[in-house]
Design a protein around this motif. Structure first.
Motif, PDB file in Angstrom:
ATOM      1  N   UNK A 138      11.840  -3.009  -1.903  1.00 40.25           N
ATOM      2  CA  UNK A 138      11.503  -2.668  -3.285  1.00 40.25           C
ATOM      3  C   UNK A 138      10.945  -3.891  -3.996  1.00 40.25           C
ATOM      4  N   UNK A 139       9.747  -3.743  -4.536  1.00 45.23           N
ATOM      5  CA  UNK A 139       9.164  -4.772  -5.380  1.00 45.23           C
ATOM      6  C   UNK A 139       9.622  -4.486  -6.813  1.00 45.23           C
ATOM      7  N   UNK A 140      10.656  -5.193  -7.233  1.00 46.38           N
ATOM      8  CA  UNK A 140      11.274  -4.908  -8.530  1.00 46.38           C
ATOM      9  C   UNK A 140      10.298  -5.072  -9.681  1.00 46.38           C
ATOM     10  N   UNK A 141       9.457  -6.087  -9.621  1.00 46.20           N
ATOM     11  CA  UNK A 141       8.528  -6.324 -10.720  1.00 46.20           C
ATOM     12  C   UNK A 141       7.560  -5.155 -10.894  1.00 46.20           C
ATOM     13  N   UNK A 197       6.306 -10.924  -1.559  1.00 46.75           N
ATOM     14  CA  UNK A 197       5.366  -9.847  -1.852  1.00 46.75           C
ATOM     15  C   UNK A 197       4.861  -9.266  -0.541  1.00 46.75           C
ATOM     16  N   UNK A 198       4.056  -8.227  -0.642  1.00 43.28           N
ATOM     17  CA  UNK A 198       3.289  -7.802   0.530  1.00 43.28           C
ATOM     18  C   UNK A 198       1.812  -7.848   0.170  1.00 43.28           C
ATOM     19  N   UNK A 199       1.006  -8.060   1.201  1.00 37.56           N
ATOM     20  CA  UNK A 199      -0.433  -8.150   1.024  1.00 37.56           C
ATOM     21  C   UNK A 199      -1.105  -6.951   1.684  1.00 37.56           C
ATOM     22  N   UNK A 200      -2.057  -6.375   0.977  1.00 31.49           N
ATOM     23  CA  UNK A 200      -2.797  -5.228   1.495  1.00 31.49           C
ATOM     24  C   UNK A 200      -4.050  -5.747   2.193  1.00 31.49           C
ATOM     25  N   UNK A 201      -4.212  -5.500   3.496  1.00 34.35           N
ATOM     26  CA  UNK A 201      -5.396  -5.990   4.203  1.00 34.35           C
ATOM     27  C   UNK A 201      -6.682  -5.413   3.615  1.00 34.35           C
ATOM     28  N   UNK A 202      -7.751  -6.205   3.647  1.00 32.12           N
ATOM     29  CA  UNK A 202      -9.038  -5.710   3.156  1.00 32.12           C
ATOM     30  C   UNK A 202      -9.501  -4.514   3.978  1.00 32.12           C
ATOM     31  N   UNK A 203      -9.280  -4.589   5.285  1.00 27.97           N
ATOM     32  CA  UNK A 203      -9.603  -3.476   6.164  1.00 27.97           C
ATOM     33  C   UNK A 203      -8.338  -2.628   6.332  1.00 27.97           C
ATOM     34  N   UNK A 205      -1.941  -1.201  -5.474  1.00 28.42           N
ATOM     35  CA  UNK A 205      -1.185  -2.342  -5.997  1.00 28.42           C
ATOM     36  C   UNK A 205      -0.030  -1.899  -6.889  1.00 28.42           C
ATOM     37  N   UNK A 206      -0.048  -0.644  -7.351  1.00 28.44           N
ATOM     38  CA  UNK A 206       1.046  -0.133  -8.179  1.00 28.44           C
ATOM     39  C   UNK A 206       2.221   0.359  -7.341  1.00 28.44           C
ATOM     40  N   UNK A 207       2.013   0.581  -6.053  1.00 27.92           N
ATOM     41  CA  UNK A 207       3.072   1.119  -5.195  1.00 27.92           C
ATOM     42  C   UNK A 207       4.181   0.076  -5.059  1.00 27.92           C
ATOM     43  N   UNK A 208       5.412   0.490  -5.349  1.00 27.31           N
ATOM     44  CA  UNK A 208       6.519  -0.464  -5.482  1.00 27.31           C
ATOM     45  C   UNK A 208       7.487  -0.468  -4.309  1.00 27.31           C
ATOM     46  N   UNK A 230       7.884   0.664 -17.554  1.00 21.29           N
ATOM     47  CA  UNK A 230       7.421   0.248 -18.887  1.00 21.29           C
ATOM     48  C   UNK A 230       6.170   1.008 -19.303  1.00 21.29           C
ATOM     49  N   UNK A 231       5.226   1.139 -18.381  1.00 22.41           N
ATOM     50  CA  UNK A 231       3.954   1.772 -18.713  1.00 22.41           C
ATOM     51  C   UNK A 231       4.149   3.227 -19.146  1.00 22.41           C
ATOM     52  N   UNK A 232       4.986   3.967 -18.420  1.00 26.01           N
ATOM     53  CA  UNK A 232       5.204   5.374 -18.756  1.00 26.01           C
ATOM     54  C   UNK A 232       6.013   5.505 -20.045  1.00 26.01           C
TER      55      UNK A 232
END
Length: 361
Positions: free
Chosen positions: A10-13, A297-303, A245-248, A20-22
């Motif tokens: 879980x990415x708490x941030x 964190x986790x990084x999303x590959x470009x491919x 990037x919003x997926x937590x 917060x947004x909702x």
């Protein structure tokens, strides 16, 4: 991270930002926020909502209502057709909190009125197009007869009309999601206008993450009940209502085998960990998307590299010629889930990047 078996990270941030947004949109629209807690099912995550003055929640079962009542929530709606076989548990719960239940028939209302021991809130489930459950909004005669029943009930207090526009999950564009919401709300507003004099406190309660995410204004809606937004997932990003990037949440999975001849990675992470929900991407059934896990964190590959097959414990990720050589047996890779609600439901807890375990139901 000392991970040995499939573990939901879980990415708490990100999670807090989604909350917060909702909440901010609901406050700006002067709409009641009653988020659905069936997605996260956690005391700790639930407490983060209190930072935004949220004191009403939605759940999907009596057991879940009991779980959150034990953590101090005192206004809970069970957004699932009432199960009369649980009437003893419902009565016990209703003694301690403000409980709302859901009905869709005159017969159930009659039985509920005779079985509940104290006043209980009752929403009427309306079907405006999803066709999963609820009274068809066009069935005006039946709704009228049900409202007449409510006018004489003593323990069943009519709260309002409730709808879930689940058909938005099948939409192809943002414009289509907005149109589904508009049409549904228009029908509900007509119902409200018809009965507001008889029931001046009735509210319209709507809840689906796609609509609530793409709308900036909830005008006309008295209460919103989205749930998936707390984590989001690939299904939502594929719909275009959030970004990846919003997926937590991401499932951390050990690499247990490699097949270089077909550029496939075998991970310890199957249907019992991620569920077998899939989406179609370029004609391929996809069960998740690989990400690289880092310390914070986790990084999303470009491919993109997708989870293309699932069995009970196994998962198969399709790689390319280069990456298949860069990942070793025993490494940990992350997988963004297709449906975070089901993935979370299969887990006992979450692991944050600061190595805290957050338990759930």
């Amino acid at each position: 991270m000392n991970i040995k078996i499939p573990t939901l990270i879980l990415d708490e941030q990100k999670c807090r930002v989604n909350i917060w947004r909702m909440a901010e949109k609901a406050q700006r629209s002067n709409t009641i926020s009653r988020p659905h807690f069936k997605t996260h099912q956690s005391h700790q995550i639930g407490r983060w909502f209190r930072d935004f003055d949220i004191d009403k929640i939605t759940v999907s079962s009596v057991q879940m209502a009991q779980y959150f009542a034990n953590d101090g929530w005192r206004d809970i709606s069970i957004a699932f057709p009432v199960n009369l076989r649980e009437i003893d548990e419902i009565n016990a719960l209703n003694q301690n909190i403000r409980l709302n239940v859901l009905i869709e028939s005159k017969n159930i209302l009659e039985k509920l009125e005779n079985l509940v021991q104290e006043e209980i809130g009752v929403f009427v489930k309306i079907d405006t197009g999803y066709h999963r459950t609820g009274i068809r909004v066009e069935d005006e005669q039946y709704i009228s007869e049900l409202m007449k029943q409510f006018s004489v009930t003593k323990r069943c207090e009519f709260k309002g009309f409730l709808v879930h526009n689940g058909q938005t999950y099948k939409a192809k564009t943002i414009a289509e999601i907005k149109e589904i919401h508009r049409v549904s709300l228009e029908k509900l507003l007509a119902l409200k206008e018809k009965y507001i004099t008889q029931f001046p406190d009735l509210i319209l309660s709507m809840g689906d993450t796609p609509s609530m995410s793409v709308l900036d204004d909830f005008s006309g809606v008295d209460e919103i009940r989205p749930g998936n937004f707390v984590f989001y997932d690939l299904m939502q990003s594929d719909l275009g209502v959030c970004t990846e990037k919003d997926i937590a949440v991401a499932m951390a999975c050990p690499v247990v085998a490699k097949h270089k001849d077909r550029n496939q990675l075998v991970i310890y992470g199957g249907g019992v960990h991620l569920s077998k929900e899939s989406i179609q991407i370029d004609g391929q059934a996809v069960f998740g998307k690989m990400v690289f896990l880092k310390e914070s964190k986790w990084e999303i590959p470009e491919k993109p590299f997708y989870l293309v097959s699932l069995s009970q414990e196994h998962g198969i990720i399709q790689l390319d010629d280069e990456l298949i050589h860069n990942i070793s047996l025993g490494d940990i890779v992350g997988v963004l889930p297709v449906h975070s609600c089901l993935t979370a439901d299969l887990q006992k807890n979450y692991l944050t990047f600061d190595k805290r375990k957050i338990p759930k139901v």
